[in-house]
Scaffold this active site. Structure first.
Site, PDB file in Angstrom:
ATOM      1  N   CYS A  71       0.777  -1.252   0.000  1.00  0.00           N
ATOM      2  CA  CYS A  71       0.000   0.000   0.000  1.00  0.00           C
ATOM      3  C   CYS A  71       0.805   1.296   0.000  1.00  0.00           C
ATOM      4  O   CYS A  71       0.750   2.069  -0.959  1.00  0.00           O
ATOM      5  CB  CYS A  71      -0.924   0.023   1.209  1.00  0.00           C
ATOM      6  N   HIS A 127      -2.455   6.772   4.478  1.00  0.00           N
ATOM      7  CA  HIS A 127      -1.365   5.796   4.637  1.00  0.00           C
ATOM      8  C   HIS A 127      -0.017   6.310   4.140  1.00  0.00           C
ATOM      9  O   HIS A 127       0.802   5.556   3.622  1.00  0.00           O
ATOM     10  CB  HIS A 127      -1.727   4.475   3.941  1.00  0.00           C
TER      11      HIS A 127
END
Length: 483
Positions: A71, A127
């Protein structure tokens, strides 16, 4: 003759009103999380994604668009235009309790687009660091942010447990967004996107970044979507497919709003995954080898497409041109009428390939160069070289069982990898045939290219977990302020 004169006059007025140039196009950049190569209807009819399928088939399906294995590194590519081994994020994701981030010296894409007159919004998963406010979305170029800072959480509760800590993680700009408690995140994010679209001044170019939580674990979905897949006996796969269909409906609601407001008449919509699907999390990447967190094609070749009503000169085809996640940054900047003035950026504008149907400007890229292990992979033309282990999941994983009962998870084969492996991805996209023993001279050439790439590697920045990140210190919320 009169009709032609009328069109010409209208065009002149349009150009005049837009400062001597055509209006800058709106950009909607949708990122699905952990979506497998084989988890879209236009590749696998068992997955019900009619809205995504329609956009893909009337747009351009991207068949060689690469992302990172996990990610944070992929999001780093989208936002900075740099490979993670140049920003310190090559070794993995930013943990909730670790004060990791992308250094401020890298100008993020929304900052660049704001300079070009864009209104910028992000809805969904960040993130990319939050230990200090300066690493959060509204301090890195976005006008607004609705979403969460960490990498995964409950879809209804919006809470994240990590190690011995647990906290709520949902924000509206920098404030805790408690009103969304109990609401399914895919719907929360779609509704926010629709609100942005409907309230947007269409004379101002819009950049809307939509990194959805779906379809990352934990596997949760409203029953009406899971019930679409009653024929799937494997429960995790049934839930996962339901999550994909919920995402498909969310995209439909967003495109309906774009139609209603007229923004879609001058818009580029991009859809991509951030990495390959995790087979152990019910995703599927067939016929590709491997999965999320590996350097195999199943971990790094991203499902995706582009769509536009007016901008694309060629539509309805499969684009096989080589592209990497770092290329979106300079491509969007060129689309916005700007210039990339950073000579060190890894990204290459693929405007001609995507908009005009021309050839790719990219001949090579780095899959990744890990810092703490000896593993790496690069691509040059048709050739892919891997060094060390590409990852711990190296098989071709079948779809979960669809008949009576449920199969056990596939047994992982044990592979003895050569120190270097060589594949021809054009003739062998499923990576069945290691050519390293047959063509040592090609291996030597590729090793030299890898060594040249490695010369610019920066050390991985993965600071240790910090107890000051404890949400209990911030009213039970994952919050900035501890680095």
């Amino acid at each position: 003759m009169k009709a032609a004169l009328l069109v010409a006059t209208f065009t002149l007025i349009f150009v005049y009103l837009n400062g001597g140039q055509a209006a800058k196009p709106h950009i909607v950049f949708i990122v699905a999380d952990d979506l497998g190569w084989n988890d879209v209807g236009f590749r696998n009819p068992q997955v019900l994604t009619p809205h995504l399928d329609k956009l893909a088939k009337t747009g351009v399906i991207l068949n060689s668009s690469y992302v990172q294995p996990v990610c944070s590194p992929s999001r780093n590519c989208f936002m900075s235009g740099y490979f993670p081994y140049h920003t310190g994020l090559q070794d993995g994701v930013i943990r909730p309790t670790s004060p990791g981030f992308v250094p401020i010296k890298f100008t993020f894409l929304p900052q660049k687009l704001k300079e070009l007159g864009y209104s910028t919004h992000v809805v969904g998963k960040w993130h990319l660091g939050f230990c200090n406010l300066k690493y959060t979305p509204t301090y890195r170029g976005f006008d607004t942010f609705v979403g969460y800072y960490t990498g995964a959480e409950e879809y209804y509760k919006h809470t994240r447990e990590y190690d011995k800590f647990s906290g709520y993680d949902l924000r509206f700009n920098t404030s805790v967004y408690s009103e969304a408690k109990g609401k399914y995140s895919t719907r929360v994010f779609a509704e926010r996107a629709v609100d942005i679209i409907k309230s947007h001044d269409k004379d101002t170019p819009l950049y809307l970044y939509l990194p959805f939580q779906a379809v990352h674990a934990p596997l949760e979905v409203p029953p009406e979507y899971e019930n679409l897949y009653k024929h799937i006996q494997d429960l995790p796969r049934r839930t996962y497919c339901g999550m994909i269909s919920a995402l498909d409906e969310a995209v439909a609601n967003i495109t309906d709003a774009l139609e209603e407001t007229g923004l879609i008449d001058n818009l580029l919509l991009v859809f991509t995954t951030d990495n390959g699907g995790p087979f152990h999390g019910a995703a599927n990447n067939l016929p590709l080898r491997g999965c999320k967190a590996t350097l195999w094609e199943g971990g790094t070749k991203g499902a995706g497409f582009i769509y536009s009503k007016t901008l694309l000169k060629k539509t309805g085809y499969l684009n096989t041109g080589m592209m990497h996640a770092v290329d979106w940054y300079p491509t969007f900047v060129e689309l916005a009428g700007g210039e990339n003035t950073d000579p060190n950026m890894d990204g290459i504008s693929q405007y001609d390939m995507l908009i005009n149907g021309g050839p790719s400007k990219r001949k090579e890229f780095v899959y990744n160069i890990y810092d703490k292990s000896n593993s790496s992979a690069i691509r040059y033309g048709d050739l892919k070289l891997t060094r060390g282990s590409p990852g711990s999941h190296s098989d071709w994983y079948p779809l979960p069982h669809y008949g009576e009962g449920s199969d056990d998870p596939p047994q992982e084969n044990v592979y003895q990898f050569r120190p270097y492996m060589l594949f021809n991805i054009s003739s062998d996209p499923t990576e069945h045939f290691d050519l390293s023993a047959k063509y040592p001279e090609l291996v030597a050439m590729m090793k030299q290219r890898l060594e040249n790439w490695e010369k610019t590697r920066v050390p991985a920045y993965q600071p240790p977990d910090d107890p000051k990140s404890n949400p209990d210190l911030y009213g039970g919320n994952w919050s900035p302020g501890w680095c």
